[in-house]
Design a protein around this motif. Structure first.
Motif, PDB file in Angstrom:
ATOM      1  N   GLN A  40       0.826  -1.206   0.000  1.00 46.06           N
ATOM      2  CA  GLN A  40       0.000   0.000   0.000  1.00 46.06           C
ATOM      3  C   GLN A  40       0.869   1.269   0.000  1.00 46.06           C
ATOM      4  OE1 GLN A  40      -3.347   0.192  -0.314  1.00 46.06           O
ATOM      5  NE2 GLN A  40      -3.125   2.426  -0.407  1.00 46.06           N
ATOM      6  N   PHE A  41       1.962   1.239   0.748  1.00 46.28           N
ATOM      7  CA  PHE A  41       2.859   2.404   0.787  1.00 46.28           C
ATOM      8  C   PHE A  41       3.482   2.652  -0.594  1.00 46.28           C
ATOM      9  CE2 PHE A  41       7.060   4.293   1.235  1.00 46.28           C
ATOM     10  CZ  PHE A  41       6.762   5.435   1.978  1.00 46.28           C
ATOM     11  N   LYS A  42       3.929   1.580  -1.245  1.00 42.31           N
ATOM     12  CA  LYS A  42       4.559   1.735  -2.552  1.00 42.31           C
ATOM     13  C   LYS A  42       3.537   2.132  -3.619  1.00 42.31           C
ATOM     14  CE  LYS A  42       8.534  -1.125  -1.518  1.00 42.31           C
ATOM     15  NZ  LYS A  42       9.347  -2.315  -1.815  1.00 42.31           N
ATOM     16  N   LEU A  43       2.295   1.681  -3.446  1.00 40.44           N
ATOM     17  CA  LEU A  43       1.226   2.124  -4.338  1.00 40.44           C
ATOM     18  C   LEU A  43       0.999   3.622  -4.167  1.00 40.44           C
ATOM     19  CD1 LEU A  43      -1.139   1.551  -6.309  1.00 40.44           C
ATOM     20  CD2 LEU A  43      -2.557   1.073  -4.286  1.00 40.44           C
ATOM     21  N   ALA A  44       0.975   4.087  -2.931  1.00 35.18           N
ATOM     22  CA  ALA A  44       0.774   5.519  -2.655  1.00 35.18           C
ATOM     23  C   ALA A  44       1.904   6.347  -3.250  1.00 35.18           C
ATOM     24  CB  ALA A  44       0.677   5.743  -1.150  1.00 35.18           C
ATOM     25  N   GLU A  45       3.125   5.848  -3.114  1.00 36.14           N
ATOM     26  CA  GLU A  45       4.291   6.572  -3.629  1.00 36.14           C
ATOM     27  C   GLU A  45       4.204   6.840  -5.122  1.00 36.14           C
ATOM     28  OE1 GLU A  45       8.500   5.992  -1.399  1.00 36.14           O
ATOM     29  OE2 GLU A  45       7.741   4.219  -2.430  1.00 36.14           O
ATOM     30  N   PRO A  48      -0.913  12.691  -7.492  1.00 33.51           N
ATOM     31  CA  PRO A  48      -1.066  13.511  -6.277  1.00 33.51           C
ATOM     32  C   PRO A  48      -2.495  13.527  -5.730  1.00 33.51           C
ATOM     33  CG  PRO A  48       0.342  14.630  -7.846  1.00 33.51           C
ATOM     34  CD  PRO A  48      -0.204  13.423  -8.555  1.00 33.51           C
ATOM     35  N   SER A  49      -3.461  13.486  -6.625  1.00 37.04           N
ATOM     36  CA  SER A  49      -4.862  13.538  -6.189  1.00 37.04           C
ATOM     37  C   SER A  49      -5.294  12.281  -5.432  1.00 37.04           C
ATOM     38  CB  SER A  49      -5.781  13.747  -7.402  1.00 37.04           C
ATOM     39  OG  SER A  49      -5.615  12.673  -8.331  1.00 37.04           O
ATOM     40  N   LEU A  50      -4.531  11.194  -5.586  1.00 29.87           N
ATOM     41  CA  LEU A  50      -4.879   9.930  -4.935  1.00 29.87           C
ATOM     42  C   LEU A  50      -4.013   9.621  -3.720  1.00 29.87           C
ATOM     43  CD1 LEU A  50      -5.229   7.697  -8.146  1.00 29.87           C
ATOM     44  CD2 LEU A  50      -7.089   8.720  -6.823  1.00 29.87           C
ATOM     45  N   GLN A  51      -2.948  10.363  -3.555  1.00 28.43           N
ATOM     46  CA  GLN A  51      -1.964   9.995  -2.543  1.00 28.43           C
ATOM     47  C   GLN A  51      -2.466  10.103  -1.107  1.00 28.43           C
ATOM     48  OE1 GLN A  51       1.555  12.279  -3.734  1.00 28.43           O
ATOM     49  NE2 GLN A  51       2.489  10.357  -4.442  1.00 28.43           N
ATOM     50  N   LYS A  52      -3.227  11.141  -0.792  1.00 31.19           N
ATOM     51  CA  LYS A  52      -3.685  11.303   0.591  1.00 31.19           C
ATOM     52  C   LYS A  52      -4.474  10.069   1.063  1.00 31.19           C
ATOM     53  CE  LYS A  52      -6.526  14.029   3.725  1.00 31.19           C
ATOM     54  NZ  LYS A  52      -7.524  15.129   3.856  1.00 31.19           N
ATOM     55  N   ASP A  53      -5.426   9.644   0.259  1.00 35.01           N
ATOM     56  CA  ASP A  53      -6.249   8.484   0.648  1.00 35.01           C
ATOM     57  C   ASP A  53      -5.405   7.206   0.721  1.00 35.01           C
ATOM     58  OD1 ASP A  53      -8.513  10.013   0.839  1.00 35.01           O
ATOM     59  OD2 ASP A  53      -9.248   9.535  -1.179  1.00 35.01           O
ATOM     60  N   GLN A  97       6.329   7.625   7.593  1.00 32.46           N
ATOM     61  CA  GLN A  97       6.363   8.422   6.361  1.00 32.46           C
ATOM     62  C   GLN A  97       4.953   8.745   5.878  1.00 32.46           C
ATOM     63  OE1 GLN A  97       9.329   7.191   3.298  1.00 32.46           O
ATOM     64  NE2 GLN A  97       9.985   5.668   4.834  1.00 32.46           N
ATOM     65  N   SER A  98       4.031   7.807   6.076  1.00 29.89           N
ATOM     66  CA  SER A  98       2.642   8.033   5.659  1.00 29.89           C
ATOM     67  C   SER A  98       1.991   9.099   6.531  1.00 29.89           C
ATOM     68  CB  SER A  98       1.847   6.728   5.729  1.00 29.89           C
ATOM     69  OG  SER A  98       2.378   5.780   4.832  1.00 29.89           O
ATOM     70  N   ILE A  99       2.267   9.080   7.832  1.00 27.31           N
ATOM     71  CA  ILE A  99       1.757  10.117   8.738  1.00 27.31           C
ATOM     72  C   ILE A  99       2.234  11.490   8.277  1.00 27.31           C
ATOM     73  CG2 ILE A  99       2.031  11.095  11.053  1.00 27.31           C
ATOM     74  CD1 ILE A  99       0.076   8.920  11.207  1.00 27.31           C
ATOM     75  N   THR A 100       3.517  11.568   7.955  1.00 27.52           N
ATOM     76  CA  THR A 100       4.103  12.831   7.489  1.00 27.52           C
ATOM     77  C   THR A 100       3.409  13.315   6.219  1.00 27.52           C
ATOM     78  OG1 THR A 100       6.250  12.250   8.439  1.00 27.52           O
ATOM     79  CG2 THR A 100       6.234  13.952   6.726  1.00 27.52           C
ATOM     80  N   LYS A 101       3.221  12.409   5.275  1.00 29.48           N
ATOM     81  CA  LYS A 101       2.586  12.771   4.006  1.00 29.48           C
ATOM     82  C   LYS A 101       1.149  13.247   4.218  1.00 29.48           C
ATOM     83  CE  LYS A 101       5.797  11.702   0.935  1.00 29.48           C
ATOM     84  NZ  LYS A 101       6.333  12.689  -0.048  1.00 29.48           N
ATOM     85  N   VAL A 102       0.392  12.542   5.035  1.00 31.22           N
ATOM     86  CA  VAL A 102      -1.002  12.917   5.283  1.00 31.22           C
ATOM     87  C   VAL A 102      -1.071  14.279   5.958  1.00 31.22           C
ATOM     88  CG1 VAL A 102      -3.081  12.338   6.599  1.00 31.22           C
ATOM     89  CG2 VAL A 102      -1.881  10.553   5.330  1.00 31.22           C
ATOM     90  N   ASN A 103      -0.179  14.519   6.922  1.00 27.76           N
ATOM     91  CA  ASN A 103      -0.157  15.815   7.617  1.00 27.76           C
ATOM     92  C   ASN A 103       0.206  16.942   6.659  1.00 27.76           C
ATOM     93  OD1 ASN A 103      -0.908  14.751  10.078  1.00 27.76           O
ATOM     94  ND2 ASN A 103       1.207  14.441  10.788  1.00 27.76           N
ATOM     95  N   TYR A 144      -0.526  17.055   3.479  1.00 21.90           N
ATOM     96  CA  TYR A 144      -1.717  17.336   2.683  1.00 21.90           C
ATOM     97  C   TYR A 144      -2.724  18.158   3.480  1.00 21.90           C
ATOM     98  CZ  TYR A 144      -0.208  14.281  -1.105  1.00 21.90           C
ATOM     99  OH  TYR A 144       0.496  13.728  -2.150  1.00 21.90           O
ATOM    100  N   LYS A 145      -2.840  17.854   4.767  1.00 21.33           N
ATOM    101  CA  LYS A 145      -3.760  18.607   5.620  1.00 21.33           C
ATOM    102  C   LYS A 145      -3.300  20.054   5.753  1.00 21.33           C
ATOM    103  CE  LYS A 145      -5.408  14.739   8.470  1.00 21.33           C
ATOM    104  NZ  LYS A 145      -5.411  14.151   9.830  1.00 21.33           N
ATOM    105  N   THR A 146      -1.987  20.256   5.936  1.00 23.46           N
ATOM    106  CA  THR A 146      -1.430  21.597   6.064  1.00 23.46           C
ATOM    107  C   THR A 146      -1.611  22.399   4.790  1.00 23.46           C
ATOM    108  OG1 THR A 146       0.227  20.796   7.627  1.00 23.46           O
ATOM    109  CG2 THR A 146       0.669  22.925   6.583  1.00 23.46           C
ATOM    110  N   ASN A 147      -1.343  21.755   3.662  1.00 26.78           N
ATOM    111  CA  ASN A 147      -1.447  22.450   2.367  1.00 26.78           C
ATOM    112  C   ASN A 147      -2.866  22.837   2.024  1.00 26.78           C
ATOM    113  OD1 ASN A 147       1.304  22.193   2.034  1.00 26.78           O
ATOM    114  ND2 ASN A 147       1.160  20.312   0.799  1.00 26.78           N
ATOM    115  N   ASN A 148      -3.823  22.092   2.556  1.00 22.51           N
ATOM    116  CA  ASN A 148      -5.236  22.332   2.217  1.00 22.51           C
ATOM    117  C   ASN A 148      -5.987  23.097   3.316  1.00 22.51           C
ATOM    118  OD1 ASN A 148      -5.082  20.998  -0.274  1.00 22.51           O
ATOM    119  ND2 ASN A 148      -5.332  19.003   0.725  1.00 22.51           N
ATOM    120  N   SER A 149      -5.271  23.483   4.372  1.00 27.86           N
ATOM    121  CA  SER A 149      -5.949  24.211   5.458  1.00 27.86           C
ATOM    122  C   SER A 149      -6.007  25.717   5.172  1.00 27.86           C
ATOM    123  CB  SER A 149      -5.176  23.977   6.769  1.00 27.86           C
ATOM    124  OG  SER A 149      -3.854  24.451   6.662  1.00 27.86           O
TER     125      SER A 149
END
Length: 272
Positions: A214-219, A223-228, A259-265, A267-272
């Motif tokens: 799942q991590f390598k799929l996200a990588e 970009p539009s699919l990475q957060k989920d 690394q996934s926590i970092t990426k999700v955070n 996305y949250k920061t960029n969209n806040s």
């Protein structure tokens, strides 16, 4: 007498013996009396010369069909094929025997040997397991029909070993998707494996490999699919920790989680 002469005489004796044996068989084969062939075939069988025994049994099959000797010919022919390691032929012959001679004292054994021959024909786990699956089904049918048979313990063992082969094949097939970087297919395969083999000893590793896939799929995702998809890594990691808190895979899985926590955070920061 020198060593060379001893070897020569020994080899000559073997050749003469083989010639005499071949001559004897040819004489039996040419006989018009099926009883001669019947007795000779049994003698070959007792000597574990299953090749010549089978040839003679095959020759007299049409003649003895319907006679008392016919049952024994069909049964021993099946064992000749089994001992010659032509397992699928043996399976068919054992099946034909118990279907034709259902009241025979050997019917139970033939039924078991039909399934066991299919099991012996099954290749290693990484090849097609059709024979293995057929053997499992046949063994289960045998156990249902003969629950008190002396063969039940062996039949149960065959089912378990065939199950292990299927598990290993399913596991390695799912891992192959991960290896060739088909990550979405790998995740689907891991989920399918968990449904098919819920008690497998591979379950812990499957849980970890699902995190990795799942991590390598996200990588590699848009970009539009990475957060989920990174969020799914966190979810899969949590499942791994909950189900296997002492797993040796946790240390590596935690890297994907962090690394996934970092990426999700991000996305949250960029969209806040």
């Amino acid at each position: 007498m020198g060593v060379r002469k001893l070897l020569f005489h020994g080899l000559l004796a073997v050749i003469v013996g083989m010639g005499a044996s071949c001559s004897k068989y040819r004489k039996i084969e040419k006989s018009q009396d099926w009883r001669v062939k019947y007795e000779a075939a049994q003698a070959y069988y007792e000597k574990e010369d299953y090749y010549h025994a089978a040839l003679l049994f095959e020759q007299i099959r049409p003649v003895v069909r319907g006679l008392p000797e016919g049952e024994k010919v069909e049964f021993l022919l099946a064992y000749c094929q089994y001992y010659e390691r032509t397992y699928l032929l043996a399976a068919a012959q054992f099946k034909s025997f118990y279907e034709t001679y259902g009241r025979s004292a050997q019917a139970e054994e033939a039924h078991f040997m039909y399934a066991y021959s299919q099991y012996m024909a099954a290749p290693s786990y990484n090849l097609d397991q059709t024979s293995g699956m057929e053997a499992m089904a046949a063994m289960q049918t045998f156990i249902n029909q003969y629950p008190n048979s002396g063969f039940v313990e062996k039949a149960t063992q065959v089912i378990e070993e065939s199950q292990q082969k299927l598990e290993r094949k399913g596991f390695e097939s799912a891992k192959l998707y991960l290896k060739i970087k088909r990550y979405k297919a790998a995740i689907i395969a891991f989920d399918s494996f968990r449904e098919s083999f819920p008690d497998s000893h591979f379950m812990e590793e499957v849980a970890f490999l699902k995190v990795e896939a799942q991590f390598k799929l996200a990588e590699q995702s848009l970009p539009s699919l990475q957060k989920d998809r990174y969020s799914a890594v966190i979810e899969f990691y949590t499942e791994l920790v909950d189900n296997y808190p002492q797993s040796p895979f946790l240390k590596e899985a935690e890297k994907y989680y962090s690394q996934s926590i970092t990426k999700v955070n991000q996305y949250k920061t960029n969209n806040s």
